[in-house]
Design a protein around this motif. Structure first.
Motif, short mmCIF file in Angstrom:
data_model
loop_
_atom_site.label_atom_id
_atom_site.label_comp_id
_atom_site.label_asym_id
_atom_site.label_seq_id
_atom_site.Cartn_x
_atom_site.Cartn_y
_atom_site.Cartn_z
N ALA A 77 0.83 -1.21 0.00
CA ALA A 77 0.00 0.00 0.00
C ALA A 77 0.87 1.25 0.00
CB ALA A 77 -0.94 -0.01 1.21
N ALA A 78 1.94 1.24 0.79
CA ALA A 78 2.84 2.40 0.84
C ALA A 78 3.47 2.66 -0.52
CB ALA A 78 3.91 2.17 1.91
N LEU A 80 2.25 1.89 -3.46
CA LEU A 80 1.21 2.43 -4.35
C LEU A 80 0.96 3.91 -4.06
CD1 LEU A 80 -1.47 -0.43 -4.45
CD2 LEU A 80 0.18 0.20 -6.23
N MET A 81 0.89 4.28 -2.77
CA MET A 81 0.67 5.68 -2.40
C MET A 81 1.84 6.54 -2.84
SD MET A 81 -1.26 5.63 1.31
CE MET A 81 -0.16 4.49 2.12
N ASN A 82 3.04 6.03 -2.65
CA ASN A 82 4.23 6.79 -3.04
C ASN A 82 4.26 7.02 -4.55
OD1 ASN A 82 6.82 8.02 -2.34
ND2 ASN A 82 7.69 6.33 -3.52
N GLU A 83 3.92 6.00 -5.31
CA GLU A 83 3.91 6.14 -6.78
C GLU A 83 2.84 7.15 -7.21
OE1 GLU A 83 4.84 5.66 -10.79
OE2 GLU A 83 5.97 5.20 -8.98
N ALA A 84 1.67 7.06 -6.63
CA ALA A 84 0.61 8.01 -6.97
C ALA A 84 1.02 9.43 -6.64
CB ALA A 84 -0.68 7.63 -6.24
N TRP A 85 1.64 9.62 -5.49
CA TRP A 85 2.09 10.94 -5.06
C TRP A 85 3.17 11.46 -6.00
CZ3 TRP A 85 5.89 12.35 -0.72
CH2 TRP A 85 5.79 13.71 -0.41
N SER A 88 2.09 13.23 -9.27
CA SER A 88 1.44 14.54 -9.20
C SER A 88 2.40 15.66 -9.62
CB SER A 88 0.97 14.80 -7.76
OG SER A 88 0.46 16.11 -7.66
N LEU A 95 -1.35 15.95 -1.48
CA LEU A 95 -1.45 15.54 -0.08
C LEU A 95 -2.63 16.22 0.61
CD1 LEU A 95 2.24 15.42 1.18
CD2 LEU A 95 0.65 13.52 0.96
N PHE A 98 -5.69 14.48 -0.50
CA PHE A 98 -5.74 13.15 0.10
C PHE A 98 -6.17 13.24 1.56
CE2 PHE A 98 -3.31 9.56 2.13
CZ PHE A 98 -4.11 8.54 1.65
N GLN A 106 -8.61 7.76 10.15
CA GLN A 106 -7.44 7.73 9.27
C GLN A 106 -6.49 8.89 9.58
OE1 GLN A 106 -9.76 7.67 5.64
NE2 GLN A 106 -9.04 5.61 5.15
#
Length: 154
Positions: A77-78, A80-85, A88, A95, A98, A106
């Protein structure tokens, strides 16, 4: 960066991650069959594909294999989040958007995570006293600034 898992890959990996031990095709199959009709060979192919992609390692056991996750679901998950970020053109705005989507729980989990990874600031080293014994080197407090020698005190 890992590409996102497909729907069936995710269903298989969910079990591997949840059980947190080496698993057989038969175990995954029997659990998946509680939700859907699926063939043994399909599960075997998915686990083989996950092995080829580096998601699981396998060890021979007789004529079959036992599969074990290479990393955790949290690490996946981390990533995937890093790649999506990283995709940008304005990471700060991404952020903020998000964080705006997060539930209170959360956001609290985020605060807890930030506290865990924050490195405490290192205090400045103490300065040795000068020859007079009452003033730190370079300290001009209480003196006429014109009388201090740069870096030397009195």
């Amino acid at each position: 960066m890992p590409r996102p898992l497909g729907e069936l890959e995710d269903a298989v990996m969910t079990r591997v991650w949840k059980w947190n031990r080496p698993v057989t095709v038969r175990e995954v199959l029997e659990d998946l069959q509680q939700e859907r009709s699926i063939a043994y060979t399909t599960v075997m192919t998915v686990l083989d594909n996950l092995h080829q992609k580096g998601w699981v390692r396998r060890e021979a056991e007789g004529r079959a294999y036992r599969y074990e996750a290479v990393s955790t679901r949290a690490a996946y998950a981390a990533a995937l989040m890093n790649e999506a970020w990283a995709q940008s053109d304005n990471p700060a705005a991404a952020l903020v958007a998000f964080f705006g989507m997060m539930s209170d729980a959360q956001r609290q989990a985020l605060r807890d995570a930030v506290r865990i990874v924050q490195v405490p600031e290192t205090p400045e080293p103490a300065r040795a006293p000068d020859t007079a014994g009452d003033t730190a080197v370079g300290d001009t407090s209480g003196e006429n600034p014109d009388s201090a020698v740069e870096g030397g005190g009195r």
